[in-house]
Design a protein around this motif. Structure first.
Motif, PDB file in Angstrom:
ATOM      1  N   THR A 256      -0.015  -9.684  -1.097  1.00  0.00           N
ATOM      2  CA  THR A 256       0.512  -9.682   0.272  1.00  0.00           C
ATOM      3  C   THR A 256       1.433 -10.866   0.510  1.00  0.00           C
ATOM      4  OG1 THR A 256      -1.380 -10.913   1.181  1.00  0.00           O
ATOM      5  CG2 THR A 256      -1.558  -8.510   1.119  1.00  0.00           C
ATOM      6  N   VAL A 257       1.157 -11.984  -0.141  1.00  0.00           N
ATOM      7  CA  VAL A 257       1.973 -13.181   0.030  1.00  0.00           C
ATOM      8  C   VAL A 257       3.407 -12.915  -0.410  1.00  0.00           C
ATOM      9  CG1 VAL A 257       2.300 -15.569  -0.724  1.00  0.00           C
ATOM     10  CG2 VAL A 257       0.002 -14.721  -0.236  1.00  0.00           C
TER      11      VAL A 257
ATOM     12  N   ALA B 227       4.686  -6.128  -5.594  1.00  0.00           N
ATOM     13  CA  ALA B 227       3.428  -6.250  -4.845  1.00  0.00           C
ATOM     14  C   ALA B 227       2.487  -5.079  -5.082  1.00  0.00           C
ATOM     15  CB  ALA B 227       3.724  -6.373  -3.351  1.00  0.00           C
ATOM     16  N   GLY B 228       2.912  -4.085  -5.863  1.00  0.00           N
ATOM     17  CA  GLY B 228       2.054  -2.937  -6.122  1.00  0.00           C
ATOM     18  C   GLY B 228       1.811  -2.086  -4.890  1.00  0.00           C
TER      19      GLY B 228
ATOM     20  N   VAL C  74       2.681  -0.484   8.293  1.00  0.00           N
ATOM     21  CA  VAL C  74       1.651  -1.136   7.489  1.00  0.00           C
ATOM     22  C   VAL C  74       1.835  -0.749   6.022  1.00  0.00           C
ATOM     23  CG1 VAL C  74      -0.820  -1.364   7.031  1.00  0.00           C
ATOM     24  CG2 VAL C  74      -0.001  -1.212   9.402  1.00  0.00           C
ATOM     25  N   PHE C  75       1.780  -1.751   5.147  1.00  0.00           N
ATOM     26  CA  PHE C  75       1.923  -1.548   3.707  1.00  0.00           C
ATOM     27  C   PHE C  75       0.585  -1.845   3.021  1.00  0.00           C
ATOM     28  CE2 PHE C  75       5.726  -3.283   5.621  1.00  0.00           C
ATOM     29  CZ  PHE C  75       6.785  -2.552   5.115  1.00  0.00           C
ATOM     30  N   ARG C  76       0.207  -1.037   2.044  1.00  0.00           N
ATOM     31  CA  ARG C  76      -0.972  -1.340   1.231  1.00  0.00           C
ATOM     32  C   ARG C  76      -0.513  -1.833  -0.130  1.00  0.00           C
ATOM     33  NH1 ARG C  76      -5.765   2.919   0.007  1.00  0.00           N
ATOM     34  NH2 ARG C  76      -4.311   3.694  -1.584  1.00  0.00           N
TER      35      ARG C  76
ATOM     36  N   ARG D 258      -5.756  -6.460   1.595  1.00  0.00           N
ATOM     37  CA  ARG D 258      -4.602  -6.095   0.778  1.00  0.00           C
ATOM     38  C   ARG D 258      -3.501  -5.416   1.590  1.00  0.00           C
ATOM     39  NH1 ARG D 258      -6.711  -0.699  -2.459  1.00  0.00           N
ATOM     40  NH2 ARG D 258      -4.556  -0.694  -3.179  1.00  0.00           N
ATOM     41  N   TYR D 259      -3.567  -5.550   2.907  1.00  0.00           N
ATOM     42  CA  TYR D 259      -2.621  -4.885   3.796  1.00  0.00           C
ATOM     43  C   TYR D 259      -1.655  -5.885   4.419  1.00  0.00           C
ATOM     44  CZ  TYR D 259      -6.200  -1.322   3.327  1.00  0.00           C
ATOM     45  OH  TYR D 259      -7.099  -0.435   2.799  1.00  0.00           O
TER      46      TYR D 259
END
Length: 397
Positions: free
Chosen positions: A317-318, A296-297, A308-310, A369-370
């Motif tokens: 995100t999916v 997911a980078g 929270v992930f960026r 993108r979060y």
């Protein structure tokens, strides 16, 4: 494994179908009416993290920089694929001591004088405790090489005094101080390297009789790989620690803050911003999480009251949500999304009689993108936290 991969695919397809819109190249954030989200009394305005800076912030931030450089247990030996502690904070300072066998936390500051910052990671061979080997690795930076060597000697001597054992030689690292404890069935090893002190703990609680050769081999590999990895670590000058940034792009300030009941027993605020790599020791399945983060980078992970992930882009995100759900799917059952937040994926405990503490109600949601993961003591709380976290990510955008 076949079932897990199939479930991953099903979740990913379902998520993509529920969130896709716009052109075929990417997905976009769905239109959500923020005014209709019930966030209860949870904060929905971003915080200025600079206002939280303390005299300890620099050491904590440098700890994360160390953690971004050193190998994890599963990278040294793929068998150590689990991490069973719920909320691991790898940052190590004089106020947040390293975990060392037979050395009390209150003794650590005196034995480790000159410590600047450090990093701790752990791993287990089995998902359940005490049914397989486990390891702890500490990488500690001192103000100079003399302080590191002194700390290695004092820590090793104190440990041997409290828990006597048999001296062991670690191949390739003749200056290491290593001791096997037949009573505790642990191998503890200290190695000073320049201004760094490396500590490796490994135990085998089940084998009869215990063969120490694999434990020694792991320790040797841990020392060798850590020394090699530290070539990529550039120590921040001590006088500049106070200027290290507390937040990046405001992500930590947009993460729900810790509540009083979420504070650690020691009172230490575990709020922190991590790179994807330094976030891995806090994951239950770090090897699986690394694969998901890479796919997911993910570049940043914010920990506070929630997580929270960026990711690389909106479409990533999916896949990240699918991977995060898949890791914990065994103990959860799917439930409805929060009101007016239809694309959130929420779950409740599958069996409240046996797993409620391990599997509290949880929701995964995406904004731009979060990706956010929020959980509560009950479903309503999880729903309100999900709404509040969405508002924080969407604030002013």
């Amino acid at each position: 494994m076949r079932f897990r991969n199939s479930l991953y695919a099903i979740i990913a397809v379902a998520l993509a179908a529920s969130t896709a819109c716009g052109d075929s190249k990417d997905t976009t954030t769905p239109t959500i009416d923020i005014s209709k989200l019930d966030s209860g009394n949870y904060p929905t305005t971003p915080r200025d993290m600079e206002s939280t800076r303390t005299t300890d912030s620099g050491a904590n931030l440098e700890s994360v920089r160390i953690g971004n450089s050193v190998p994890l247990p599963f990278e040294i030996d793929g068998k150590f694929a689990f991490q069973r502690l719920a909320s691991v904070d790898g940052r190590t300072t004089l106020k947040s001591p390293a975990t060392m066998t037979s050395i009390a936390s209150k003794e650590f500051p005196d034995l480790a004088q000159g410590l600047v910052a450090g990093w701790e990671s752990s791993g287990e061979r089995r998902k359940n405790p005490w049914v397989g080997s486990s390891v702890i690795i500490d990488t500690l930076r001192f103000s100079d090489a003399t302080k590191a060597e002194t700390a290695a000697r004092r820590l090793a001597n104190r440990q041997a005094e409290v828990d006597p054992g048999e001296t062991v030689t670690i191949p390739g690292h003749p200056s290491a101080r290593a001791k096997w404890s037949p009573v505790k069935r642990t191998l503890d090893s200290f190695l000073a390297h320049d201004s760094m002190l490396l500590y490796v703990y490994i135990t085998d609680p089940v084998s009869e009789p215990v063969d120490t050769a694999p434990l020694i081999a792991f320790t040797q590999a841990a020392f060798t790989k850590s020394i090699e990895a530290l070539k990529n670590y550039s120590p921040t000058p001590i006088e500049q620690l106070g200027s290290l940034p507390l937040d990046t792009d405001g992500l930590l300030g947009r993460t729900l803050p810790l509540e009083d009941r979420q504070m650690s027993i020691s009172g230490i605020d575990r709020t922190r911003l991590m790179t994807a790599r330094s976030a891995l020791p806090s994951e239950t399945f770090p090897a699986l999480s690394k694969a998901a983060f890479d796919d997911a980078g993910v570049d940043l992970v914010a920990y506070s009251g929630e997580k929270v992930f960026r990711t690389r882009d909106v479409s990533s995100t999916v896949r990240l949500i699918a991977a995060l759900i898949d890791q914990r799917s065994d103990g959860y059952r799917s439930i409805d999304a929060p009101p007016n937040l239809p694309d959130a994926k929420c779950f409740d405990t599958k069996d409240k009689k046996t797993s409620e503490l391990s599997y509290p109600p949880v929701c995964y949601l995406a904004y731009d993108r979060y990706v956010a993961k929020v959980q509560g003591t009950n479903v309503q709380e999880a729903y309100q936290k999900a709404a509040a976290q969405y508002k924080l990510l969407a604030y002013g955008r």
